[in-house]
Structures are given as structure tokens and as C-alpha cells.
Design a protein around this motif. Structure first.
Motif, short mmCIF file in Angstrom:
data_model
loop_
_atom_site.label_atom_id
_atom_site.label_comp_id
_atom_site.label_asym_id
_atom_site.label_seq_id
_atom_site.Cartn_x
_atom_site.Cartn_y
_atom_site.Cartn_z
N UNK A 193 -68.51 11.46 -0.55
CA UNK A 193 -67.78 10.81 -1.63
C UNK A 193 -67.97 9.30 -1.56
N UNK A 194 -67.88 8.74 -0.37
CA UNK A 194 -68.06 7.30 -0.21
C UNK A 194 -69.46 6.88 -0.68
N UNK A 195 -70.47 7.65 -0.33
CA UNK A 195 -71.84 7.35 -0.76
C UNK A 195 -71.96 7.42 -2.28
N UNK A 196 -71.33 8.43 -2.89
CA UNK A 196 -71.36 8.56 -4.35
C UNK A 196 -70.67 7.38 -5.02
N UNK A 197 -69.55 6.94 -4.45
CA UNK A 197 -68.84 5.77 -4.99
C UNK A 197 -69.72 4.54 -4.92
N UNK A 198 -70.37 4.35 -3.78
CA UNK A 198 -71.21 3.16 -3.59
C UNK A 198 -72.40 3.14 -4.54
N UNK A 199 -72.85 4.31 -5.01
CA UNK A 199 -73.96 4.40 -5.96
C UNK A 199 -73.49 4.23 -7.41
N UNK A 200 -72.18 4.20 -7.62
CA UNK A 200 -71.61 4.13 -8.96
C UNK A 200 -71.14 2.71 -9.26
N UNK A 201 -70.67 2.48 -10.48
CA UNK A 201 -70.10 1.16 -10.81
C UNK A 201 -68.75 0.90 -10.11
N UNK A 202 -68.13 1.93 -9.55
CA UNK A 202 -66.84 1.77 -8.87
C UNK A 202 -67.04 1.08 -7.52
N UNK A 238 -60.20 6.09 -24.27
CA UNK A 238 -61.55 5.86 -23.75
C UNK A 238 -61.51 5.60 -22.24
N UNK A 239 -60.56 4.80 -21.79
CA UNK A 239 -60.44 4.51 -20.36
C UNK A 239 -60.12 5.78 -19.58
N UNK A 240 -59.17 6.58 -20.07
CA UNK A 240 -58.83 7.82 -19.37
C UNK A 240 -59.99 8.82 -19.42
N UNK A 241 -60.72 8.85 -20.51
CA UNK A 241 -61.90 9.72 -20.60
C UNK A 241 -62.95 9.31 -19.58
N UNK A 242 -63.20 8.01 -19.46
CA UNK A 242 -64.15 7.52 -18.47
C UNK A 242 -63.67 7.82 -17.05
N UNK A 243 -62.37 7.70 -16.83
CA UNK A 243 -61.80 8.00 -15.52
C UNK A 243 -62.01 9.47 -15.17
N UNK A 244 -61.69 10.35 -16.10
CA UNK A 244 -61.85 11.79 -15.86
C UNK A 244 -63.30 12.14 -15.56
N UNK A 245 -64.21 11.56 -16.33
CA UNK A 245 -65.64 11.82 -16.14
C UNK A 245 -66.09 11.31 -14.76
N UNK A 246 -65.66 10.12 -14.38
CA UNK A 246 -66.04 9.55 -13.08
C UNK A 246 -65.48 10.38 -11.93
N UNK A 247 -64.21 10.73 -12.00
CA UNK A 247 -63.61 11.53 -10.92
C UNK A 247 -64.31 12.87 -10.77
N UNK A 248 -64.58 13.53 -11.87
CA UNK A 248 -65.26 14.82 -11.80
C UNK A 248 -66.67 14.66 -11.23
N UNK A 249 -67.40 13.66 -11.71
CA UNK A 249 -68.77 13.45 -11.25
C UNK A 249 -68.85 13.09 -9.77
N UNK A 250 -68.00 12.16 -9.34
CA UNK A 250 -68.04 11.71 -7.95
C UNK A 250 -67.64 12.82 -7.00
N UNK A 251 -66.58 13.55 -7.33
CA UNK A 251 -66.14 14.63 -6.43
C UNK A 251 -67.13 15.78 -6.45
#
Length: 155
Positions: free
Chosen positions: A44-53, A134-147
């Protein structure tokens, strides 16, 4: 149909496509991981580091318990966020800052490793936030993708 609804439908479609996900009580999304707690958290940490988060902190509760002579099952929380996503939510309701940056828990339960987080929909409901779809949609997409990356089986 608003962005949050479309993202939630997409998440359901992902679930039906074979990702092990269960919606637990209180708005949690929980997935089973084929990896250890430590490896899942590392992935998960590696996925976060590869993302805009940006990773803000990683907290190993089991290690903290050991430091005071107590024992508990493995449990690690990763704190991360993206101001472009979280700021519009906090502009609508500053109290949402209590749950931002986001937190994802990786833990062992009944001989299974799980990864879970509070859904974007639950956060929106918790703080009565409207107008940040839009912000919550982006959040949901990011959480699902990263996990999902964190629990993906080795190729």
C-alpha cells in the motif's frame, strides 16, 4: 447521476468482477489480502508513493504495544492524502479534517489479513457534506485503486 454515485457503482462492478470485498457495518469497506500485514502495508505504501497522494505517517500498533510490554495482533495504519481531493471537502465542512488525511487499516483477524477504510460515502454522510461529489468520487476511486494494488496477487 452524480460523480459519487457513478464511482460507487464502479466499485460495486469491481466487486462483482472478483475482488474480495465485504461492506461491514458503519460504512467500512474491507478486503481480504493474500499477503501478510507487513507486506500488505508495504505494498500500500508503494502504491501511495506512485500516486499523486502523499504518505503522511505509518503507525504499527503491534510494535507500539510491544514497546510497553503488551501483545496484540498485527495492525498497521497508513495516513495519506492529496490536498486537491481533501481541501474541497474541508472547505464545505472543516470538521471533516478530523478524518483527513485518509487512513487505511491493515490488520490480522481470525487468521486472515484484512485491509479496510471508511468509505467516501460514509465520510460524506458523517459530515453532512453536499456539493463535493467530484472530490468524494475521486477519493472513492483512489481508495479502491490503492487498496486493490496492495492486495493484488503476485504475477
Amino acid at each position: 447521476m452524480n460523480m459519487l454515485a457513478r464511482t460507487l457503482i464502479g466499485t460495486v462492478a469491481t466487486v462483482l468482477a472478483g475482488v474480495t470485498v465485504s461492506h461491514a457495518t458503519e460504512g467500512w469497506i474491507i478486503k481480504d489480502s493474500p499477503h501478510s500485514v507487513s507486506e500488505t502495508a508495504d505494498r500500500l505504501e508503494a502504491a501511495i508513493e506512485e500516486s499523486p497522494a502523499k504518505l503522511v505517517a505509518r503507525l504499527d500498533h503491534q510494535e507500539n504495544a510491544k514497546s510497553v510490554g503488551l501483545d496484540m495482533s498485527p495492525a498497521t495504519v497508513l495516513f495519506f492524502g492529496n490536498p486537491k481531493v481533501g481541501t474541497p471537502i474541508m472547505q464545505v465542512n472543516p470538521r471533516a479534517a478530523l478524518d483527513l488525511p485518509l487512513r487505511v487499516l491493515v490488520w490480522e483477524e481470525h487468521d486472515k489479513v484484512r485491509i479496510g477504510y471508511l468509505s467516501a460515502e460514509a465520510l460524506a454522510q458523517r459530515y453532512g457534506i453536499q456539493g463535493a461529489d467530484e472530490a468524494f468520487g475521486n477519493m472513492a476511486k483512489a481508495l479502491n485503486g490503492l487498496t486493490s494494488k496492495a492486495i493484488a496477487k503476485e504475477e
